[in-house]
Design an enzyme around this catalytic site. Sequence first.
Site, mmCIF file in Angstrom:
data_model
loop_
_atom_site.group_PDB
_atom_site.id
_atom_site.type_symbol
_atom_site.label_atom_id
_atom_site.label_comp_id
_atom_site.label_asym_id
_atom_site.label_seq_id
_atom_site.Cartn_x
_atom_site.Cartn_y
_atom_site.Cartn_z
ATOM 1 N N CYS A 115 -24.228 72.163 127.934
ATOM 2 C CA CYS A 115 -23.753 73.135 126.950
ATOM 3 C C CYS A 115 -22.699 72.569 126.008
ATOM 4 O O CYS A 115 -22.386 73.190 124.991
ATOM 5 C CB CYS A 115 -23.224 74.379 127.655
ATOM 6 S SG CYS A 115 -24.499 75.265 128.599
ATOM 7 N N HIS A 256 -18.044 77.566 123.306
ATOM 8 C CA HIS A 256 -19.216 77.831 124.117
ATOM 9 C C HIS A 256 -19.025 79.142 124.875
ATOM 10 O O HIS A 256 -17.913 79.486 125.267
ATOM 11 C CB HIS A 256 -19.463 76.700 125.110
ATOM 12 C CG HIS A 256 -20.577 77.012 126.059
ATOM 13 N ND1 HIS A 256 -21.859 77.245 125.627
ATOM 14 C CD2 HIS A 256 -20.582 77.180 127.404
ATOM 15 C CE1 HIS A 256 -22.618 77.530 126.674
ATOM 16 N NE2 HIS A 256 -21.872 77.496 127.749
ATOM 17 N N ASN A 286 -26.306 83.109 126.460
ATOM 18 C CA ASN A 286 -25.867 81.716 126.510
ATOM 19 C C ASN A 286 -27.041 80.841 126.070
ATOM 20 O O ASN A 286 -28.007 80.677 126.807
ATOM 21 C CB ASN A 286 -25.424 81.367 127.926
ATOM 22 C CG ASN A 286 -25.000 79.912 128.086
ATOM 23 O OD1 ASN A 286 -25.115 79.111 127.159
ATOM 24 N ND2 ASN A 286 -24.527 79.573 129.271
#
Length: 350
Positions: A115, A256, A286
């Site tokens: 990520c 993030h 996400n």
Amino acid sequence: MNTNVGIIGLGRYLPSEMRTNEDVAARTPGVNAEWVGRRTGVLTRHVAAPGEAASDLATPAAEAALSAAELDPAQVSLLVVATTTADEPSPATACRVQAALGAVNAVSFDVNGACAGWLFAVKIARDWLRDNPTGGYAVVIGVEVFSRFLDPDDRATAVIFGDGAAATVLGPVPDGTGFDEICLGTESDLADAVVVPGGGSRLPASLSTVERREHTIRMDGRAVTQFFRSKFPQLLHDLLADNDLKLDEIDAFACHQANPVLLKAVAAEHGIDQERLIVVADRIGNIGSGCTPYAIAEAVARGRLRPGSRVVLVAFGAGMTWGSALLTWAPGVRLLDATPAPAARAKESV
């Protein structure tokens, strides 16, 4: 030669199918829509159509970013795709995107920083452009198709992740703008906190790995939460101190977003007001390496960024990888959204 490198165009793309919390709850035992929203803050997420791979999401995002920057694909010298959900083990998904774009002069490869991967890719691209005597342009894309790697019975993961892509074009920008600092790191003692165990050279795909669902994401939510809570304030403090800045001098925080509830809580604990925190995962979930560039794009769409605006970027990923950066916004940067109707967002902003 101007060595300032920054974002000069943005594009984003979400698949047309959207799943609400009611949809997810119908597939995942032991949860209901209210629980998902309260615990995660995610309300909707987008899901790729059957046969739609990472490159199919990345390509329209990149096309939009290039159009926003008013560039032809042949002008791109570097193309980097940050992803953990590649089209196939080989070749790199970036090669698929390069072919689809017609970016015939680009060196193309993937980066797997989980990520935090988009920030890893940006660091590579920025340094590449700085070292290139002829300058040039780079396309850096964050994209994930997580829906192919979810166990619907695992409420720790099935309710959070979504599919999507965001692309940035990097190039020369005026003095005083661009990426001022990019810090990266990895704490591999937590490598098993988020993992897809099957499908690699350790556990090649077989009937038994499929039966045991070893090709789906496994996550230790408590370990990830603890890591985020301890690492976020450290990265924020170090970034501000290194650049002699105060918190109120930052115009936007594009981070993030593994869990919007957690992100909002930790941000508030450390003095970041909700207006400057750009939250997108409530609507898209996400999307891994796509989260941070998507949040930057959202800041543009909301009119939060003007020439000279300072943006703090912080990202975390499996590994555990982490990255932080300070970005000073350049003038004339546009966003184009390639998301098909009815899920399309604001088309562009200056």
